[in-house]
Design a protein around this motif. Structure first.
Motif, short mmCIF file in Angstrom:
data_model
loop_
_atom_site.label_atom_id
_atom_site.label_comp_id
_atom_site.label_asym_id
_atom_site.label_seq_id
_atom_site.Cartn_x
_atom_site.Cartn_y
_atom_site.Cartn_z
N THR A 26 -5.02 6.70 -1.50
CA THR A 26 -4.36 5.42 -1.24
C THR A 26 -4.42 4.53 -2.47
OG1 THR A 26 -4.88 5.48 1.13
CG2 THR A 26 -4.41 3.33 0.18
N SER B 33 -4.38 0.52 3.19
CA SER B 33 -4.22 1.83 3.82
C SER B 33 -3.04 1.86 4.79
CB SER B 33 -5.50 2.20 4.58
OG SER B 33 -5.33 3.38 5.32
N CYS B 34 -2.44 3.04 4.91
CA CYS B 34 -1.36 3.26 5.87
C CYS B 34 -1.84 4.09 7.06
CB CYS B 34 -0.19 3.98 5.20
SG CYS B 34 0.51 3.14 3.76
N ALA B 35 -3.15 4.14 7.27
CA ALA B 35 -3.71 5.02 8.29
C ALA B 35 -3.17 4.72 9.68
CB ALA B 35 -5.23 4.94 8.27
N GLY C 132 0.83 -1.21 0.00
CA GLY C 132 0.00 0.00 0.00
C GLY C 132 0.86 1.25 0.00
N THR D 234 0.20 5.64 0.50
CA THR D 234 -0.81 6.64 0.86
C THR D 234 -0.18 8.01 0.98
OG1 THR D 234 -2.07 5.00 2.12
CG2 THR D 234 -2.57 7.30 2.57
N VAL E 248 -7.00 12.22 1.88
CA VAL E 248 -6.21 10.99 1.86
C VAL E 248 -6.40 10.28 0.53
CG1 VAL E 248 -5.76 8.78 3.00
CG2 VAL E 248 -6.54 10.76 4.35
#
Length: 351
Positions: free
Chosen positions: A57, A61-63, A41, A43, A55
């Motif tokens: 991506t 996700s890199c949340a 991923g 982002t 955001v």
């Protein structure tokens, strides 16, 4: 050599994204970054103060890795072990935060923990992108703002029934405003072709006016189409050094539906229907017939409208309506709105 080639491709992809329209413009760059670094991923987080972050991506996700990105230092590439206390992402990550004008941008790549950690080369890719990331995001934000302002200007022009067409000196259409085809007179017109009008008299008048505009550049040519009520002005000028003919059109502004008309002017629905018909050119007699009213009822209602809007007669009503924001699509005011709280001007002769 492979590293240098990939690094160059990433920087080119970054600046290509910066000139694209909308957040989707970043997706090809993120997909390329994910492929080069073999990440699961990638982002970008764009933070503008108190507003919710934007955001984008590609992949997972890199949340979780960027949950506390406000605590990150600028221009430093972090891995999963160097993140602020309490941030424990799943898998392996690399991320960097940069300044982007008045905002901040954070770029993150991520691998699932079932795979190996990133290579040192992958970290170097982010290091190489760091000096350019902020500039690219700032450029994109500036262009997005310009596009928004252009759309606002176009919307206002469309509300006024205005549009433009740019032609070369042979009459070939080069550009058209976004709302040009919304005008009845320009429906079906396309670029790379000459303007064509089904009415023979109008077509002849246009060709004559165009030729006169070419022969005497200092004299604009004004035309009128009675069928659509559209005014047209031809001017010869220069755009970016190239000689062109600009045709500006102005069609009658369309009034909104009775409910919005009533809300904007503080009228009842019946009053707004009558007012709209008067503004469309009806007399009291023909408006009454259209509404199924007696002429006396329409006349009494019209007097109430004139009093409420502080105008005198049908001419005053027409001026009041056509110079208001209702023709710009801004008249959808609800009861209790700021617009409804402004006092209406009193009729002449009254306090």
């Amino acid at each position: 050599m492979q590293y240098v080639g990939d690094q160059t491709s990433l920087i080119q992809g970054l600046f290509s994204a910066s000139t694209g329209a909308g957040g989707e413009a970043w997706l090809p760059f993120l997909e390329l970054l994910r492929r080069v670094t073999r990440a699961d991923g990638a982002t970008i987080f764009l933070d503008r103060g108190r507003e919710e972050a934007e955001v984008w991506t590609d992949g997972i996700s890199c949340a979780d890795a960027a949950a506390n990105r406000s605590a990150l230092r600028f221009d430093r590439v972090y891995d999963q072990e160097g993140l602020p206390a309490g941030v424990i992402p799943e898998g392996f990550v690399r991320l960097v935060k940069v300044r982007a004008g008045g905002a901040t941008a954070t770029l993150c790549i991520k691998r699932l923990d079932i795979r190996k950690d990133f290579r040192s080369t992958d970290r170097q890719y982010l290091t190489a992108l760091t000096p350019f990331l902020g500039q690219a995001v700032e450029t994109w934000s500036g262009l997005e703002r310009q596009r928004s302002m252009a759309a606002l200007t176009g919307g206002l022009a469309g509300g006024l029934g205005a549009a433009w067409v740019i032609m070369d000196l042979t009459g070939i259409v080069q550009e058209m405003s976004a709302n040009a085809r919304d005008l009845r007179l320009l429906a079906g017109q396309t670029v790379r072709r000459r303007l064509e009008f089904p009415d023979g008299d109008l077509a002849l008048t246009f060709r004559t006016g165009f030729a006169a505009c070419i022969a005497a550049p200092e004299v604009p040519q004004a035309l009128f189409d009675p069928e659509t009520g559209t005014d047209l002005v031809l001017r010869r000028t220069h755009l970016a050094g190239d000689p062109v003919v600009v045709a500006t059109f102005r069609a009658p502004a369309e009034l909104p539906d009775p409910d919005h008309f009533a809300a904007h002017f503080g009228l009842s629905r019946s009053e707004s229907r009558l007012a709209a018909l008067i503004c469309e050119g009806h007399s009291i007699k023909t408006a009454a017939a259209d509404l199924g009213w007696t002429e006396e009822t329409a006349r009494t209602c019209s007097k109430a409208i004139f009093t409420r809007l502080g105008v005198q007669g049908q001419t005053g009503l027409l001026r009041r309506v056509l110079t208001s924001a209702v023709t710009l699509g801004l008249g959808n005011c609800q009861a209790g709105s700021a617009q409804a709280q402004f006092p209406r001007p009193a009729p002449k002769g009254q306090p």
